[in-house]
Design an enzyme around this catalytic site. Structure first.
Site, mmCIF file in Angstrom:
data_model
loop_
_atom_site.group_PDB
_atom_site.id
_atom_site.type_symbol
_atom_site.label_atom_id
_atom_site.label_comp_id
_atom_site.label_asym_id
_atom_site.label_seq_id
_atom_site.Cartn_x
_atom_site.Cartn_y
_atom_site.Cartn_z
ATOM 1 C CB CYS A 1 -0.870 0.096 1.101
ATOM 2 S SG CYS A 1 -2.018 1.516 1.324
ATOM 3 C CG HIS B 1 -1.702 -1.081 5.753
ATOM 4 N ND1 HIS B 1 -2.143 -0.353 6.791
ATOM 5 C CD2 HIS B 1 -1.937 -0.648 4.679
ATOM 6 C CE1 HIS B 1 -2.773 0.659 6.021
ATOM 7 N NE2 HIS B 1 -2.354 0.439 4.916
ATOM 8 C CG ASP C 1 -0.669 3.908 5.210
ATOM 9 O OD1 ASP C 1 0.340 4.442 5.911
ATOM 10 O OD2 ASP C 1 -1.759 4.046 5.715
ATOM 11 N NE ARG D 1 -0.696 4.746 8.705
ATOM 12 C CZ ARG D 1 -1.896 4.570 9.240
ATOM 13 N NH1 ARG D 1 -2.285 4.628 10.258
ATOM 14 N NH2 ARG D 1 -2.698 4.233 8.134
ATOM 15 C CB CYS E 1 -5.664 -0.708 4.458
ATOM 16 S SG CYS E 1 -5.441 0.037 2.982
#
Ligand SMILES: [Zn+2]
Length: 206
Positions: free
Chosen positions: A42, A98, A44, A46, A101
């Site tokens: 992803c 994750h 993302d 993080r 999400c």
């Protein structure tokens, strides 16, 4: 104009430190790449691919998009898979989702967000497919997290039925597709026990 001096300074310090530790590091890498792994994750911020598996530049070929989707008509991800499998001949493809999400969460809501709604339609399909199972979860966060896992499984399927992956297996190339999920709360990867290494295993397990 803000030229982001802090990031450029970070970069100089990073390169200097590596050069001090391994003087030939950049020269070696500049000759070419031979990563063993393709990481599909992803976007993302993080979930930084190379860092969470503690690998170095050159070790991981990476494709990231919102909610780690592999869509057959998406030329970007399809090109990445072709290059990784047919040219770099990676030995492993890791699909890593994750928990929590945002893309998966958004796909479960009715609210319209714009262009991204089209991208999230693919997760909505997975949501509909498993709606009955998902309705058993009492809390919304549990439902989201289960859909995050099911989304990884769906993307493993998409990768396994990719023509370049199928061709590689047909040719006897060593290639395994893995389904993992990352926990933002403790930094740990959870192996979803999805591990497909041949056409036969794909047919039997997916
Ligand atoms: Zn995400």
């Amino acid at each position: 104009m803000n030229k982001l001096p802090s990031l450029l300074e970070n970069n100089r310090n990073w390169a200097k430190q590596i050069k001090e530790e391994r003087p030939d590091f950049f020269e070696n890498l500049s000759q070419g790449q031979q990563p063993e792994y393709l990481w599909i994750g992803c976007s993302d911020s993080r979930v930084p691919a190379t860092e969470i598996v503690d690998l170095a530049p050159g070790d991981l070929f990476v494709h990231r998009n919102i909610a780690n989707q592999i869509v057959h008509s998406d030329l970007n991800s399809q090109s990445v898979i072709q290059y990784a499998v047919s040219v770099l001949k990676v030995k492993h493809i890791i699909i890593c989702g994750h928990y929590g999400c945002g893309g998966v969460k958004a796909s479960m809501q009715e609210e319209r967000l714009g262009l991204i709604d089209n991208w999230l339609l693919h997760i909505k399909d997975t949501f509909r497919k498993y709606e009955e199972e998902l309705s058993n979860y009492e809390f919304e966060s549990e439902k989201v997290n289960r859909l995050c896992e099911l989304n990884v499984k769906a993307q493993v399927e998409n990768v396994c039925y990719n023509p370049f992956v199928q061709q590689a297996w047909n040719d006897g190339q060593s290639l395994t597709v893995h389904g993992w999920i990352y926990n933002l709360e403790d930094g740990l990867l959870n192996n979803l026990d999805i591990c497909i290494g041949s056409l036969k295993e794909a047919k039997e397990n997916l």
